[in-house]
Write an enzyme that holds these catalytic residues in place. Structure first.
Site, mmCIF file in Angstrom:
data_model
loop_
_atom_site.group_PDB
_atom_site.id
_atom_site.type_symbol
_atom_site.label_atom_id
_atom_site.label_comp_id
_atom_site.label_asym_id
_atom_site.label_seq_id
_atom_site.Cartn_x
_atom_site.Cartn_y
_atom_site.Cartn_z
ATOM 1 N N HIS A 67 3.923 -27.205 10.179
ATOM 2 C CA HIS A 67 5.315 -27.660 10.229
ATOM 3 C C HIS A 67 5.467 -29.038 10.904
ATOM 4 O O HIS A 67 6.098 -29.936 10.352
ATOM 5 C CB HIS A 67 6.195 -26.665 10.988
ATOM 6 C CG HIS A 67 6.117 -25.261 10.457
ATOM 7 N ND1 HIS A 67 5.981 -24.977 9.126
ATOM 8 C CD2 HIS A 67 6.153 -24.051 11.081
ATOM 9 C CE1 HIS A 67 5.960 -23.659 8.954
ATOM 10 N NE2 HIS A 67 6.051 -23.072 10.126
ATOM 11 N N LYS A 98 7.204 -21.402 22.378
ATOM 12 C CA LYS A 98 8.035 -20.191 22.315
ATOM 13 C C LYS A 98 8.606 -19.944 23.704
ATOM 14 O O LYS A 98 8.052 -20.386 24.703
ATOM 15 C CB LYS A 98 7.173 -18.996 21.902
ATOM 16 C CG LYS A 98 6.567 -19.184 20.503
ATOM 17 C CD LYS A 98 6.757 -17.966 19.653
ATOM 18 C CE LYS A 98 6.197 -18.126 18.267
ATOM 19 N NZ LYS A 98 7.171 -18.538 17.265
ATOM 20 N N LYS A 108 13.812 -27.002 4.412
ATOM 21 C CA LYS A 108 15.030 -27.026 5.239
ATOM 22 C C LYS A 108 15.947 -28.158 4.793
ATOM 23 O O LYS A 108 15.472 -29.275 4.536
ATOM 24 C CB LYS A 108 14.671 -27.207 6.715
ATOM 25 C CG LYS A 108 14.045 -25.955 7.316
ATOM 26 C CD LYS A 108 13.917 -26.074 8.815
ATOM 27 C CE LYS A 108 13.129 -24.909 9.383
ATOM 28 N NZ LYS A 108 13.913 -23.707 9.619
ATOM 29 N N ASP A 147 -0.042 -22.281 14.394
ATOM 30 C CA ASP A 147 1.180 -21.666 13.869
ATOM 31 C C ASP A 147 2.249 -22.725 13.566
ATOM 32 O O ASP A 147 3.003 -22.588 12.612
ATOM 33 C CB ASP A 147 1.713 -20.668 14.911
ATOM 34 C CG ASP A 147 2.824 -19.785 14.370
ATOM 35 O OD1 ASP A 147 2.739 -19.392 13.193
ATOM 36 O OD2 ASP A 147 3.779 -19.491 15.114
ATOM 37 N N ARG A 150 0.806 -1.215 0.000
ATOM 38 C CA ARG A 150 0.000 0.000 0.000
ATOM 39 C C ARG A 150 0.852 1.285 0.000
ATOM 40 O O ARG A 150 0.453 2.293 -0.577
ATOM 41 C CB ARG A 150 -0.861 -0.047 1.262
ATOM 42 C CG ARG A 150 -1.919 0.974 1.386
ATOM 43 C CD ARG A 150 -2.430 0.900 2.806
ATOM 44 N NE ARG A 150 -3.352 -0.230 2.961
ATOM 45 C CZ ARG A 150 -4.669 -0.085 2.935
ATOM 46 N NH1 ARG A 150 -5.214 1.088 2.740
ATOM 47 N NH2 ARG A 150 -5.455 -1.127 3.116
ATOM 48 N N HIS A 169 7.705 -23.692 4.954
ATOM 49 C CA HIS A 169 9.151 -23.560 4.771
ATOM 50 C C HIS A 169 9.951 -24.683 5.439
ATOM 51 O O HIS A 169 11.096 -24.909 5.107
ATOM 52 C CB HIS A 169 9.642 -22.164 5.184
ATOM 53 C CG HIS A 169 9.732 -21.948 6.664
ATOM 54 N ND1 HIS A 169 8.652 -21.653 7.447
ATOM 55 C CD2 HIS A 169 10.793 -21.991 7.501
ATOM 56 C CE1 HIS A 169 9.043 -21.516 8.699
ATOM 57 N NE2 HIS A 169 10.340 -21.705 8.769
ATOM 58 N N LYS A 189 1.576 -19.580 4.621
ATOM 59 C CA LYS A 189 0.725 -20.019 5.717
ATOM 60 C C LYS A 189 0.445 -18.852 6.667
ATOM 61 O O LYS A 189 1.209 -17.888 6.630
ATOM 62 C CB LYS A 189 1.386 -21.184 6.449
ATOM 63 C CG LYS A 189 2.713 -20.791 7.147
ATOM 64 C CD LYS A 189 3.024 -21.684 8.275
ATOM 65 C CE LYS A 189 2.340 -21.272 9.539
ATOM 66 N NZ LYS A 189 3.114 -20.412 10.459
ATOM 67 N N GLU A 219 11.516 -23.099 20.463
ATOM 68 C CA GLU A 219 12.024 -21.784 20.076
ATOM 69 C C GLU A 219 12.395 -21.004 21.323
ATOM 70 O O GLU A 219 11.703 -21.066 22.341
ATOM 71 C CB GLU A 219 10.961 -21.015 19.301
ATOM 72 C CG GLU A 219 10.590 -21.658 17.981
ATOM 73 C CD GLU A 219 9.728 -20.744 17.147
ATOM 74 O OE1 GLU A 219 10.291 -19.972 16.369
ATOM 75 O OE2 GLU A 219 8.492 -20.772 17.306
HETATM 76 C C1 BG6 Z 1 6.702 -19.675 11.282
HETATM 77 C C2 BG6 Z 1 5.892 -19.293 12.476
HETATM 78 O O1 BG6 Z 1 5.917 -20.369 10.358
HETATM 79 O O2 BG6 Z 1 7.770 -20.516 11.682
HETATM 80 C C3 BG6 Z 1 6.766 -18.607 13.517
HETATM 81 O O3 BG6 Z 1 4.852 -18.416 12.090
HETATM 82 C C4 BG6 Z 1 7.950 -19.471 13.862
HETATM 83 O O4 BG6 Z 1 6.021 -18.311 14.689
HETATM 84 C C5 BG6 Z 1 8.668 -19.902 12.596
HETATM 85 O O5 BG6 Z 1 8.809 -18.720 14.697
HETATM 86 C C6 BG6 Z 1 9.743 -20.904 12.910
HETATM 87 O O6 BG6 Z 1 10.515 -21.113 11.779
HETATM 88 P P1 BG6 Z 1 12.053 -21.418 11.907
HETATM 89 O O7 BG6 Z 1 12.487 -21.709 10.514
HETATM 90 O O8 BG6 Z 1 12.685 -20.211 12.516
HETATM 91 O O9 BG6 Z 1 12.133 -22.598 12.804
#
Ligand code: BG6
Length: 499
Positions: free
Chosen positions: A234, A334, A176, A229, A43, A172, A142, A210
């Protein structure tokens, strides 16, 4: 091959933290096709040069060798362009189309790094402007929806304008390097296949821990939480990579068919298992790696009485011939003690013990995802000291069995040491795949729907009942109930990540 990559959400967090740095690395590795254009769309009213400057400044925050040198960046920046667009304003798409049509290209990739609520509007507008041609691919970030219904709605609208082979749903984790190596380990070697089953495996653990909190993503995280999330996508994709049958070849659908079977074999939740096999938690204040950290409810953009979970631990099963009866434990959170993503395959103890090896220390294979990237096979061996004490014992009493104790040892493979640290990262890999039209590492809609169907009863249960939300101090390994849950099932979290 000339390309146009249109990045919706071009000034957003994801764009400058992940996507543009990954494109820069691809450029640096000489793997980005030359003659391309990357067009940031958002935007804000910016010129091409202002956009280049903004991205250049932000990319200076990248740590280490991945940070671009000024000269390299100014070369890369020639690929960057910018188009202001209010994504809900039809008129703005006309300007976008005019802009894109000025440059002929073989492939056009529309990367939707925006809030998912905008996905359908963007697709409809692209189609109205005939920007959904056969050489166009669409990448969806996502979370694709908030539940099964919203996921199906998005998928059905996107599919009205794009065929399944044009749709690249990104997870993603599949990009990896460690996940590529999991596929290589399983399907490129015959060694593990015969033991990759219920007869020899006692349990499987997936830990995605994390250290970071939610940073500036409070409002996003409030409506998402750890289940949607991290687990729905994942963690379940990792579970598929472990549990799937060997695909008949490496074609995208051969792989995705096998993953889908796993998702459909996940044990359905019952009223009882929803209570006994899931723990949800939320971090309170504490100390993470020597730094004090505030609790979740004190984070910016979070309600003071929020019940959003930042931690989930659960036990499930893949109900098929290969895995029946083998518990799969998944845990993510987290603000845990440290960043540690790993998969542990625990093998059963020997059927008839002749050594005095503690039964609890079964052989295991650890697959390190991050920060380590490698795998370790944990075995038992007899060291010299143990041999001499065993011989002494035998000398005194000839009937004593040889080798009363074994020591744990490891066969360790560190991929960074073996292949170097400048490996292709997850986003880089997936972006190059999208440009090349390779769908192997992207998620098909039926997979996603199966994953949502499986988490849906949990979402419902948490919505309707007062399932406890356990707090855990930042810097710990999560609520104590997570330890109790796994121990109740007769297992324990991997030594390196318990407490
Ligand atoms: C994302 C989540 O998809 O993956 C985040 O939205 C998370 O909350 C992240 O921190 C973790 O990815 P990675 O590659 O840092 O483990």
């Amino acid at each position: 091959m000339s390309f146009q990559l249109v990045l919706f959400g071009g000034t957003g967090d994801l764009a400058w933290r992940k996507i543009l740095p990954a494109l820069f690395q691809a450029y640096r590795h000489n793997s980005l096709p030359r003659g391309g254009q990357i067009i940031g769309v958002s935007r804000d009213s910016l010129s091409d040069d202002q956009f280049r400057q903004l991205i250049g400044e932000r990319m200076q925050h990248i740590e280490g060798e991945k940070r671009p040198q000024a000269e390299e960046f100014s070369e890369f920046a020639k690929l960057l362009h910018y188009q202001a667009c209010d994504l809900s304003n039809t008129g703005d798409y006309v300007a976008l189309k005019n802009r894109l049509d000025k440059h002929s290209c073989d492939v056009r990739v529309m990367y939707l790094a925006t809030a998912p609520q905008l996905f359908t509007t963007i697709c409809e507008n692209l189609a109205t402007q005939s920007l959904n041609t056969a050489n166009t691919r669409i990448v969806l970030e996502k979370p694709l929806g908030q539940d099964l219904q919203s996921n199906q709605e998005i998928n059905s609208i996107v599919k009205k304008f794009f065929s399944e082979k044009q749709i690249f749903r990104i997870d993603h984790y599949l990009g990896k390097p460690s996940v590529q190596n999991l596929f290589a380990l399983r399907f490129g070697n015959s060694l593990f296949e015969p033991i990759w089953r219920r007869e020899t495996v006692s349990s499987i653990q997936i830990t995605l821990a994390e250290e970071i909190g939610i940073a500036s993503r409070g409002p996003f995280y409030e409506r998402t939480g750890a289940l949607k999330d991290m687990i729905q996508n994942h963690a379940l994709q990792l579970l598929c990579a472990i549990a799937m049958e060997p695909p008949i070849n490496t074609h995208a659908d051969a792989i995705r068919d096998e993953k889908l079977k796993v998702l459909r074999s996940l044990k359905p939740w019952t009223v009882k298992s929803l209570k006994s096999d899931i723990v949800r938690g939320q971090y309170s204040n504490g100390v993470v790696q020597g730094h004090s950290a505030v609790g979740y409810t004190q984070e910016e953009g979070v309600r003071a009485d929020s019940t959003t979970e930042t931690f989930v631990a659960l036990k499930t099963e893949v109900s098929n011939w290969r895995w029946a009866g083998v518990p799969f434990f998944i845990r993510t959170g987290k603000r845990l003690a440290r960043q540690d993503a790993r998969i542990v395959i625990n093998f059963r103890p020997t059927p008839h013990p002749i050594f005095q090896t503690p039964l609890s220390s079964a052989n295991r294979l650890t697959i390190h995802l991050q920060p380590l990237d490698g795998m370790a096979l944990h075995l038992f061996a007899q060291g010299p000291a143990q041999i001499s004490s065993a011989l002494k014992a035998t000398h005194h009493s000839p009937k004593t069995p040889l080798g009363p104790l074994l020591s744990p040892v490891e066969l360790n493979l560190d991929f960074e040491q073996r292949f170097g640290s400048d490996r292709v990262g997850a986003y880089e890999r997936l972006l190059l795949d999208a440009l090349a039209g390779r769908l192997n590492l992207f998620v098909r809609s039926d997979e996603q729907e199966a994953a949502w169907s499986w988490v849906e009863p949990i979402i419902e249960d948490w919505r309707k009942t007062d399932t406890p939300l356990h707090t855990y101090p930042s810097g710990s390994w999560g609520p104590i109930q997570s330890k109790e849950m796994i121990e109740h099932a007769g297992h324990h979290w991997d030594d390196a990540t318990k407490k």
